[in-house]
Design an enzyme around this catalytic site. Structure first.
Site, PDB file in Angstrom:
ATOM      1  N   LYS A   1       0.843  -1.202   0.000  1.00  0.00           N
ATOM      2  CA  LYS A   1       0.000   0.000   0.000  1.00  0.00           C
ATOM      3  C   LYS A   1       0.877   1.251   0.000  1.00  0.00           C
ATOM      4  CE  LYS A   1      -0.264  -0.035   5.067  1.00  0.00           C
ATOM      5  NZ  LYS A   1      -1.083  -0.437   6.224  1.00  0.00           N
TER       6      LYS A   1
ATOM      7  N   TYR B   1      16.861  30.632   6.424  1.00  0.00           N
ATOM      8  CA  TYR B   1      15.795  31.501   6.950  1.00  0.00           C
ATOM      9  C   TYR B   1      15.902  31.692   8.457  1.00  0.00           C
ATOM     10  CZ  TYR B   1      13.230  30.867   2.539  1.00  0.00           C
ATOM     11  OH  TYR B   1      12.837  30.850   1.232  1.00  0.00           O
TER      12      TYR B   1
HETATM   13  C1  LIG Z   1      -0.375  -1.540   6.834  1.00  0.00           C
HETATM   14  C2  LIG Z   1      -0.991  -2.814   7.211  1.00  0.00           C
HETATM   15  C3  LIG Z   1      -0.200  -3.973   7.374  1.00  0.00           C
HETATM   16  C4  LIG Z   1       1.312  -3.940   7.380  1.00  0.00           C
HETATM   17  O1  LIG Z   1       1.751  -3.364   8.600  1.00  0.00           O
HETATM   18  P1  LIG Z   1       3.312  -3.244   8.948  1.00  0.00           P
HETATM   19  O2  LIG Z   1       3.342  -2.765  10.342  1.00  0.00           O
HETATM   20  O3  LIG Z   1       3.888  -2.259   7.979  1.00  0.00           O
HETATM   21  O4  LIG Z   1       3.894  -4.589   8.771  1.00  0.00           O
HETATM   22  C5  LIG Z   1      -0.849  -5.176   7.581  1.00  0.00           C
HETATM   23  N1  LIG Z   1      -2.203  -5.233   7.656  1.00  0.00           N
HETATM   24  C6  LIG Z   1      -2.990  -4.143   7.532  1.00  0.00           C
HETATM   25  C7  LIG Z   1      -4.458  -4.288   7.659  1.00  0.00           C
HETATM   26  C8  LIG Z   1      -2.420  -2.891   7.312  1.00  0.00           C
HETATM   27  O5  LIG Z   1      -3.188  -1.821   7.213  1.00  0.00           O
END
Ligand SMILES: *Cc1c(COP(=O)(O)O)cnc(C)c1O
Length: 386
Positions: A39, A267
């Protein structure tokens, strides 16, 4: 991200062999096959190349949040099993069904929308039941579970859906001994038993995120669902699992110049030279994902030496103090802001250093690299579909 050149002013270099290594480390520790979570554009590493590298290294499935992310992977020719788990009333479930995406539903309303789309398109939907076993975020609420379970059984009997999996997400994965972890796993098992009594038995259960996959193999059910660890960041800061950071952020030194003692830098002149010195300007700023909050509180590695960042980080650029002798740095040298340390070389800064400095997590740092950073891939084949 802009288009590629050989030596970009600002480069986000992704080592696909590190991704492959990390997939193997996680699968081995978890004792279960990996759903690679890609994702948020692969946590800022590029979802499509990461997905291909992870699958080639043995990951068996992919996971994303939005259905649009899943459709992007399909459009790139990736036909591995793929689950998406964050939907809204406007989500185009018919498109997801047509693309063969496993739709993880969080309510009886989402299930009804999926069933309606399946009936309309005349195609059986692949569904995962995402159960809220204590995360208190998305997932089927406890008071809606009984109805959702009955609806799932009816929809499966009708042929509108195939319940492929059940999942939940851990609230305390990064605290391996927290009692909630075992409670949530038991909650998922209990939900699966409820469905079995209704005659519905999914192929797979999964709950472990990166920290759980690495530290709690007892929670691994049929699959584990890591994200961060695949990118080589430790999901439990301070614990070393032998993961290799996949992302290195580096910049070409734009300018080297001498400035006198007492000169304010950047800045607001928040840093004033205590002596005659030499500064370097790097073409990286907060619009590229370098947090302005780390101004004056970070180091950069150039030719194996560390130099402190000084003055305020700007939208496009930041300043380093090279010291009176200039530290042997020339315009055009490459500066590593964070990344993997090549074997036998002095340690380079890590994303987690920035995160700890400003009170956040490295998830936010790596997924936030953007703007003028040009992505480049090394250590693997970014070619054809898997
Ligand atoms: C983002 C997510 C993961 C992965 O989590 P990590 O801590 O990056 O391993 C797994 N399951 C769901 C539902 C997520 O939203």
């Amino acid at each position: 991200m802009t288009t590629m050149t050989d030596s970009p002013a600002l480069a986000a270099t992704v080592d696909l062999s590190a991704i492959a290594h990390n997939v193997r480390v996680v699968a081995e520790r978890a004792g279960a096959p990996v759903i690679a979570v890609v994702k948020a554009d692969g946590y800022g590493h590029g979802a499509v190349p990461v997905a291909r590298a992870a699958l080639a290294a043995g990951a068996v499935e992919l996971g994303v949040a939005h259905l649009t992310e899943a459709l992007t992977l399909r459009a790139a020719g990736i036909d591995a099993h793929l689950t998406s788990w964050l939907h809204t009333p406007g989500t185009d479930f018919a498109a997801g069904i047509a693309a063969g995406v496993d739709l993880a539903i969080s309510s009886p309303r989402q299930l009804a929308a999926v069933v309606a789309a399946a009936r309309e398109t005349g195609t059986t939907a692949i569904v995962t039941a995402k159960v809220d076993t204590g995360m208190g975020r998305s997932g089927i609420a406890p008071d809606e579970w009984a109805q959702t379970a009955a609806d799932l059984a009816r929809a499966q009997a009708e042929g509108a859906i195939t319940l492929r999996a059940m999942m939940c997400h851990l609230a305390f994965g990064d605290e391996p001994d927290h009692p909630m972890n075992s409670q949530q796993a038991a909650g998922l098992d209990a939900a699966a038993a409820d469905l079995a009594r209704l005659g519905v038995v999914p192929e797979a259960l999964h709950l472990s995120n990166s920290p759980a996959a690495l530290t709690r193999p007892d929670l691994s059910r049929d699959l584990v669902r890591p994200g961060l660890a695949l990118y080589g960041c430790s999901p439990i800061p301070g614990m070393d699992f032998g993961l290799i950071p996949a992302l290195t952020l580096s910049a070409e030194v734009a300018l080297v110049k001498k400035i006198p003692a007492g000169q304010g830098v950047s800045y607001g002149h928040s840093w004033i030279t205590p002596r005659d010195t030499t500064i370097a300007v790097l073409p990286a700023g907060y619009a590229d994902g370098v947090p302005r909050l780390i101004s004056g509180r970070f180091e950069v590695s150039i030719n194996g030496r560390r130099f402190p960042g000084v003055g305020r980080i700007c939208m496009d650029q930041l300043v380093l103090d090279l010291g009176p002798d200039g530290g042997g740095v020339s315009e055009g040298d490459r500066a590593v802001l964070f990344g993997a340390t090549p074997a036998g070389e002095p340690e380079v800064p890590k994303a987690v250093d920035w995160a700890e400095t400003i009170g956040t997590i490295d998830y936010e740092i790596v997924s936030g690299i953007r703007g003028r950073a040009q992505r480049r891939y090394v250590g693997g084949d970014t070619g054809g579909p898997v």
